[in-house]
Design an enzyme around this catalytic site. Structure first.
Site, mmCIF file in Angstrom:
data_model
loop_
_atom_site.group_PDB
_atom_site.id
_atom_site.type_symbol
_atom_site.label_atom_id
_atom_site.label_comp_id
_atom_site.label_asym_id
_atom_site.label_seq_id
_atom_site.Cartn_x
_atom_site.Cartn_y
_atom_site.Cartn_z
ATOM 1 N N ASP A 13 0.825 -1.211 0.000
ATOM 2 C CA ASP A 13 0.000 0.000 0.000
ATOM 3 C C ASP A 13 0.864 1.267 0.000
ATOM 4 O O ASP A 13 1.965 1.276 0.551
ATOM 5 C CB ASP A 13 -0.891 -0.020 1.254
ATOM 6 N N GLY A 16 -0.079 5.496 -4.347
ATOM 7 C CA GLY A 16 -0.761 6.732 -4.720
ATOM 8 C C GLY A 16 -0.226 7.913 -3.923
ATOM 9 O O GLY A 16 0.133 8.960 -4.486
ATOM 10 N N TRP A 18 2.596 8.133 -2.341
ATOM 11 C CA TRP A 18 4.016 8.340 -2.671
ATOM 12 C C TRP A 18 4.121 9.291 -3.870
ATOM 13 O O TRP A 18 4.919 10.225 -3.867
ATOM 14 C CB TRP A 18 4.666 6.985 -2.989
ATOM 15 N N HIS A 30 2.180 3.794 -9.103
ATOM 16 C CA HIS A 30 2.037 2.348 -9.333
ATOM 17 C C HIS A 30 3.200 1.814 -10.155
ATOM 18 O O HIS A 30 3.656 0.691 -9.964
ATOM 19 C CB HIS A 30 0.707 2.052 -10.039
ATOM 20 N N GLU A 60 -12.070 -4.936 -5.161
ATOM 21 C CA GLU A 60 -12.692 -3.624 -4.940
ATOM 22 C C GLU A 60 -11.968 -2.512 -5.728
ATOM 23 O O GLU A 60 -12.482 -1.399 -5.865
ATOM 24 C CB GLU A 60 -12.678 -3.257 -3.447
ATOM 25 N N ASN A 61 -10.778 -2.803 -6.251
ATOM 26 C CA ASN A 61 -9.993 -1.767 -6.937
ATOM 27 C C ASN A 61 -10.601 -1.323 -8.281
ATOM 28 O O ASN A 61 -10.213 -0.295 -8.834
ATOM 29 C CB ASN A 61 -8.549 -2.223 -7.187
ATOM 30 N N ARG A 64 -11.785 2.321 -8.859
ATOM 31 C CA ARG A 64 -10.873 3.467 -9.050
ATOM 32 C C ARG A 64 -11.054 4.041 -10.457
ATOM 33 O O ARG A 64 -11.623 3.382 -11.331
ATOM 34 C CB ARG A 64 -9.431 2.994 -8.853
ATOM 35 N N ARG A 180 -4.986 -2.460 8.718
ATOM 36 C CA ARG A 180 -6.106 -3.375 8.443
ATOM 37 C C ARG A 180 -5.709 -4.367 7.353
ATOM 38 O O ARG A 180 -4.705 -4.177 6.651
ATOM 39 C CB ARG A 180 -7.356 -2.590 8.036
#
Ligand code: FPP
Length: 226
Positions: A13, A16, A18, A30, A60-61, A64, A180
């Site tokens: 993770d 983004g 960064w 990425h 879930e990505n 985006r 998490r």
């Protein structure tokens, strides 16, 4: 180092943030994150880790922006193509967990080729989550048991997870400062040791990986016993 975890999972993770902190696009982050993958894979295998599970793209990505999703798909395809070229040299077996049926034909093809070309490799396993979700994986396993008319048992579920062959992570690392699991290997994580770091994935280097190993080495795993 003693007590090296056989199987390490990584939630990569922070790409983004960064990039945004440098005034660049998330896609650029990425790309940098993707360039960091082999560095950590090589280091982890060199340190004695046998299996690495990486969360590259969650179920879930897809929510985006299209441009970001497209870039992640492009990076994945590039990564798997490169992997195929190195299979015989590095002896690593590729596994991909997740529903790959909805991916583009070209990405599906490199994934399937990577897995079949490396099927006989035994030195290490590189397991990558693509369109992967831990809950979906459990539901899929239960449905398989149901369709075979089998009883739902812990063993039966484990045998029908993507990880059936190589098992559960001893250690799960999450970079990027969130604490998490975000739907990563939920069933397998029951007794995994967890390690969180604020370091963003593109900055996560060999030294930081060793810090996670060191932290793991000092843990007492009791698996519910005393
Ligand atoms: C999380 O950062 C990272 C991802 C959603 C994708 C991880 C993908 C890679 C490291 C590159 C491709 C992978 C391979 C195996 C070639 P984020 O976008 O959620 O970052 P943020 O939390 O800072 O927004």
């Amino acid at each position: 180092m003693e007590n090296i975890p056989g199987h390490v999972g990584i939630i990569m993770d922070g790409n983004g943030r960064w990039a945004e902190s440098r005034g660049k696009s998330r896609s650029y982050g990425h790309k940098k994150g993707s360039d960091n993958v082999d560095r950590i894979v090589t280091h982890a295998f060199g340190a004695g880790v046998k299996t690495l599970s990486l969360f590259a793209f969650s179920s879930e990505n897809w929510a985006r922006p299209k441009e970001e999703v497209d870039e992640l798909m492009r990076l994945l395809e590039r990564y798997f193509k490169k992997f195929i070229g190195k299979v015989l040299k590095n002896g690593v077996k590729l596994s991909v967990m997740g529903d790959i049926s909805v991916l583009s034909d070209s990405l599906k093809e490199v994934i399937e080729r990577g897995m079949s070309d490396s099927a006989g490799m035994t030195s290490h396993v590189l397991n990558i989550g693509v369109n992967y979700g831990g809950r979906q994986e459990i539901v899929r396993a239960v449905n398989k048991l149901v369709s075979e008319g089998r009883e739902i048992t812990e063993k039966g579920i484990s045998e029908n997870l993507y990880t059936a062959e190589f098992g559960e992570p001893d250690l799960i690392i999450r970079t990027g400062g969130e604490y998490r699991l975000s739907n990563f290997m939920l069933y397998q994580a029951a007794y995994s040791e967890l390690y969180f770091t604020d370091v963003l994935w593109p900055d996560f280097n060999e030294e930081q990986f060793d810090m996670a190993l060191l932290s793991y080495a000092g843990r007492k795993r009791r698996f519910g016993k005393i």
